[in-house]
Design a protein around this motif. Structure first.
Motif, mmCIF file in Angstrom:
data_model
loop_
_atom_site.group_PDB
_atom_site.id
_atom_site.type_symbol
_atom_site.label_atom_id
_atom_site.label_comp_id
_atom_site.label_asym_id
_atom_site.label_seq_id
_atom_site.Cartn_x
_atom_site.Cartn_y
_atom_site.Cartn_z
ATOM 1 N N ALA A 75 -58.791 -125.946 24.621
ATOM 2 C CA ALA A 75 -58.350 -125.442 23.330
ATOM 3 C C ALA A 75 -59.579 -125.067 22.451
ATOM 4 O O ALA A 75 -60.577 -125.591 22.398
ATOM 5 N N TYR A 104 -55.554 -121.621 28.636
ATOM 6 C CA TYR A 104 -56.133 -121.890 27.131
ATOM 7 C C TYR A 104 -55.226 -122.011 26.090
ATOM 8 O O TYR A 104 -53.867 -121.411 26.278
ATOM 9 N N GLU A 105 -55.381 -122.556 24.903
ATOM 10 C CA GLU A 105 -54.674 -122.403 23.891
ATOM 11 C C GLU A 105 -55.738 -122.222 22.526
ATOM 12 O O GLU A 105 -56.812 -122.588 22.725
ATOM 13 N N VAL A 161 -56.163 -122.881 18.626
ATOM 14 C CA VAL A 161 -55.885 -123.810 17.476
ATOM 15 C C VAL A 161 -56.592 -123.312 16.168
ATOM 16 O O VAL A 161 -57.688 -123.717 16.145
ATOM 17 N N GLU A 185 -50.259 -118.269 23.169
ATOM 18 C CA GLU A 185 -51.275 -119.382 22.964
ATOM 19 C C GLU A 185 -51.714 -119.950 21.844
ATOM 20 O O GLU A 185 -52.526 -120.801 21.459
ATOM 21 N N ALA A 224 -55.029 -130.446 19.309
ATOM 22 C CA ALA A 224 -55.002 -129.922 20.735
ATOM 23 C C ALA A 224 -54.277 -130.634 21.660
ATOM 24 O O ALA A 224 -54.279 -131.954 21.781
ATOM 25 N N ILE A 250 -62.568 -128.874 24.802
ATOM 26 C CA ILE A 250 -62.402 -128.370 23.355
ATOM 27 C C ILE A 250 -63.483 -127.243 23.111
ATOM 28 O O ILE A 250 -64.641 -127.920 23.644
#
Length: 252
Positions: A5, A34-35, A37, A60, A83, A88
């Motif tokens: 994340a 992945y993302e 945030v 995402e 997340a 991270i």
């Protein structure tokens, strides 16, 4: 589920949203699930609207909002809590950190050559593209902090860092804690590695933080972290003494 994340705290960074998201996608697509945030820390411009518009084409992308500004450390913690990924990476939202450096930090933390007990991979801005006043203030703060805390990290102010979600959430949380992450991970008995990363000039918007403000609050925070470092204890549990049904003490 994403493995990484990218958490980005922002306040009034509307013009930097789309370029940074495009760079993150270019750096990570096809490499790491992945993302992204974003944590909007009480923006008064159209930062949130820009993020919402991008969500239609960037699956995402996620956003969490603070009703009022709570500061960068609180925003990072909110993003880490939100997340879904176990790892991270943090970035500043002003575009000065280069997302192209994230895969290098990822390889350092998760590759076969990762040092045992590694807790934090921290970016080090070898060629800072900031004003002379900012560089001067950071040099003073880093020198004092490093001498008193012994965290062996030349640049704690770099927003580009990588760590495990669960280990971060195990750290004591307080305002401005993001400047002391190396010392807090060392307090847990973990190793910290600094990696040279790119740094770019701000091209849009303006900084939300002043040099004098940062220096004044840092001294008070430094005293508190020194106390935490002295008072922290890490029990060393002997495996031979563990039996079924035993309850082990929780690590700090």
């Amino acid at each position: 589920m994403p493995e990484l994340a990218v958490v980005i705290p922002v306040r009034n960074e509307a013009d930097n949203i789309a370029p940074l998201v495009a760079e993150i996608r270019a750096a990570l697509a096809g490499r790491i699930p992945y993302e992204i945030v974003y944590v909007d820390d009480g923006s008064s411009d159209d930062t949130v609207q820009r993020i919402r518009a991008l969500q239609a084409t960037v699956p995402e992308l996620r956003v969490v909002r603070h009703r009022a500004s709570c500061g960068q450390s609180a925003a990072v913690r909110t993003g880490v809590r939100a997340a879904r990924a176990p790892w991270i990476a943090t970035l500043d939202g002003d575009g000065q950190n280069d997302p192209a450096d994230i895969p290098g930090l990822w390889a350092m933390a998760t590759g076969p050559d990762a040092p045992p007990g590694l807790g934090l991979v921290a970016g080090r801005r070898t060629k800072r593209r900031d004003t002379a006043a900012k560089r001067w203030a950071s040099r003073i703060a880093n020198g004092i902090r490093s001498r008193l805390l012994g965290d062996d990290t030349p640049d704690t102010g770099c927003g580009l860092k990588l760590f495990r979600r669960d280990e971060f959430l195990d750290l004591p949380g307080f305002d401005h804690m993001h400047r002391f992450l190396p010392a807090l991970f060392i307090r847990r008995g973990q190793k910290v590695v600094s990696v040279p990363v790119n740094h770019r000039p701000r091209t849009q918007g303006r900084s939300n933080y002043g040099n004098l403000d940062r220096l004044l609050v840092s001294f008070g925070d430094l005293v508190g972290v020194m106390w935490l470092m002295r008072r922290g204890k890490r029990p060393d549990i002997l495996p031979d003494d563990i039996h079924p049904g035993d309850i082990l003490p929780e690590s700090e």
